[in-house]
Design a protein around this motif. Structure first.
Motif, mmCIF file in Angstrom:
data_model
loop_
_atom_site.group_PDB
_atom_site.id
_atom_site.type_symbol
_atom_site.label_atom_id
_atom_site.label_comp_id
_atom_site.label_asym_id
_atom_site.label_seq_id
_atom_site.Cartn_x
_atom_site.Cartn_y
_atom_site.Cartn_z
ATOM 1 N N GLU A 1 0.830 -1.206 0.000
ATOM 2 C CA GLU A 1 0.000 0.000 0.000
ATOM 3 C C GLU A 1 0.865 1.258 0.000
ATOM 4 O OE1 GLU A 1 -4.183 -1.247 2.111
ATOM 5 O OE2 GLU A 1 -2.501 -0.746 3.432
ATOM 6 N N GLU A 2 1.973 1.208 0.726
ATOM 7 C CA GLU A 2 2.885 2.352 0.757
ATOM 8 C C GLU A 2 3.480 2.601 -0.624
ATOM 9 O OE1 GLU A 2 7.176 3.556 2.805
ATOM 10 O OE2 GLU A 2 5.900 2.051 3.764
ATOM 11 N N ASP A 3 3.833 1.509 -1.308
ATOM 12 C CA ASP A 3 4.414 1.638 -2.641
ATOM 13 C C ASP A 3 3.386 2.172 -3.639
ATOM 14 O OD1 ASP A 3 6.679 1.213 -4.425
ATOM 15 O OD2 ASP A 3 5.467 -0.367 -5.335
ATOM 16 N N PHE A 4 2.134 1.722 -3.513
ATOM 17 C CA PHE A 4 1.078 2.160 -4.421
ATOM 18 C C PHE A 4 0.577 3.566 -4.078
ATOM 19 C CE2 PHE A 4 -0.821 -1.570 -6.897
ATOM 20 C CZ PHE A 4 0.399 -2.236 -6.947
ATOM 21 N N GLY A 5 0.688 3.924 -2.813
ATOM 22 C CA GLY A 5 0.206 5.234 -2.384
ATOM 23 C C GLY A 5 -1.292 5.313 -2.229
ATOM 24 N N VAL A 6 -1.966 4.142 -2.147
ATOM 25 C CA VAL A 6 -3.421 4.103 -1.970
ATOM 26 C C VAL A 6 -3.769 2.955 -1.028
ATOM 27 C CG1 VAL A 6 -3.948 5.077 -4.238
ATOM 28 C CG2 VAL A 6 -3.751 2.596 -3.977
ATOM 29 N N LYS A 7 -4.969 3.023 -0.462
ATOM 30 C CA LYS A 7 -5.458 1.935 0.374
ATOM 31 C C LYS A 7 -5.999 0.823 -0.520
ATOM 32 C CE LYS A 7 -6.526 1.857 4.324
ATOM 33 N NZ LYS A 7 -5.921 1.172 5.507
ATOM 34 N N LEU A 8 -5.504 -0.385 -0.315
ATOM 35 C CA LEU A 8 -5.987 -1.539 -1.062
ATOM 36 C C LEU A 8 -6.944 -2.387 -0.231
ATOM 37 C CD1 LEU A 8 -2.631 -2.642 -2.756
ATOM 38 C CD2 LEU A 8 -4.422 -1.159 -3.676
ATOM 39 N N LEU A 9 -6.821 -2.260 1.100
ATOM 40 C CA LEU A 9 -7.678 -3.017 2.009
ATOM 41 C C LEU A 9 -8.247 -2.094 3.071
ATOM 42 C CD1 LEU A 9 -5.388 -6.128 2.704
ATOM 43 C CD2 LEU A 9 -7.327 -6.048 1.129
ATOM 44 N N ASN A 10 -9.486 -2.330 3.433
ATOM 45 C CA ASN A 10 -10.071 -1.725 4.624
ATOM 46 C C ASN A 10 -10.026 -2.772 5.723
ATOM 47 O OD1 ASN A 10 -10.744 0.836 3.593
ATOM 48 N ND2 ASN A 10 -12.587 0.005 2.616
#
Length: 301
Positions: A43-52
């Motif tokens: 998620e840090e690498d993507f810069g977005v939340k992938l999971l809640n």
């Protein structure tokens, strides 16, 4: 920027499958904190939340669902690339796996392969006999190089290409004890007076469904046909005197002990046979075999 590896992708896919960090960690043989750390890194690498994530449940965000599909494709492509690299390492460009459906004598395939091998003795050839549906699946997955198939089986599949070989008309296998066995041909409407044995539409491949429809169009009442699960069963039942089995003419077996073959006198009942290959696997061997098949005299069926 974190450097992700395939294990990271597999960890994320495991979480996406189970929607549970503990179960995913067990599946991947790591601790739950280690699993959380890997998900955080992605998620840090993507810069977005992938999971809640909460204490009670885990859900994919829309971005996470998109990532799940892409990660799955990446891993599938990696496995395919690895398989192909191993195949080339073992066999190089000089190997050809050919798949077809039908009796071993189908369309004189043994003679065809022998002639091709005599022209290209450095190409190792393997033959596989299976159903058209399974052959198509294996061709898509790269497990076969080429297949002989009915055109409707491979039409419209983006990764497959094909060339037309011949049009194959229909015949019936009849028990030798039947008076029909003395005929050379029979009108479609005459088959309404005998029991027709066909492969079950619910389990048949697209091509068998296709020929059933064409038999109906030719005037045969297919609602009265006896439906069975497999093609081989239709021949066995015909041999036992339980009816007549419809087949492509190229499926005739010379000197069959129990049945004779009678051609159906109609140009409405046919199957178009093609040679198909995967567009991602156009090796020298595949292209040589394609050219050979295009020039081959297939005869009349």
């Amino acid at each position: 920027m974190n450097l992700l590896d395939f294990f990271d992708l597999k960890c994320f896919l495991s979480v996406a499958k189970h929607l549970n960090l503990s179960l995913a960690a067990k599946e991947m043989f790591i601790s739950q904190p280690a699993m959380s750390s890997r998900i955080n890194s992605i998620e840090e690498d993507f810069g977005v939340k992938l999971l809640n994530r909460t204490r009670h449940k885990v859900e994919l965000t829309p971005a996470g669902e998109s990532a799940r599909k892409d990660f799955q494709h990446i891993l599938e492509y990696y496995e395919k690339t690895k398989f192909e690299a191993k195949r080339i390492s073992e066999h190089g460009e000089y190997h050809l796996t050919i798949g077809y459906h039908g009796p071993t004598e189908w369309a004189n395939i043994n003679k065809l392969v022998k002639e091709f091998h005599s022209k290209h003795p450095n190409i190792k050839i393997d033959l596989t006999v299976s159903t058209w549906g399974e052959l198509t699946r294996d061709l898509i997955n790269g497990w076969l190089d080429v297949i002989f198939s009915e055109e409707s089986e491979v039409a419209g599949i983006p990764v497959l290409n094909s060339v037309f070989l011949f049009r194959d008309y229909a015949a019936v296998a009849v028990p030798k004890s039947s008076s029909l066995s003395e005929l050379e041909s029979i009108k479609p409407e005459e088959l309404n007076y005998v029991n027709i044995i066909m492969s079950n539409n619910k389990k048949a491949t697209r091509s068998l469904k296709h020929i059933n429809e064409r038999l109906s169009d030719a005037g045969i009442d297919m609602e009265k046909a006896t439906l069975v699960d497999h093609y081989d069963t239709t021949i066995a039942m015909a041999a036992a005197g339980m009816g007549v089995a419809t087949i492509p003419r190229s499926f005739k077996i010379k000197g069959h002990q129990s049945v004779n073959y009678v051609d159906i006198d109609s140009d409405k009942v046919y199957e178009d046979f093609v040679l198909a290959w995967n567009v991602n696997n156009e090796t020298a061997s595949v292209l040589l075999f394609k050219e050979f098949c295009e020039q081959h005299k297939w005869g009349d069926y």
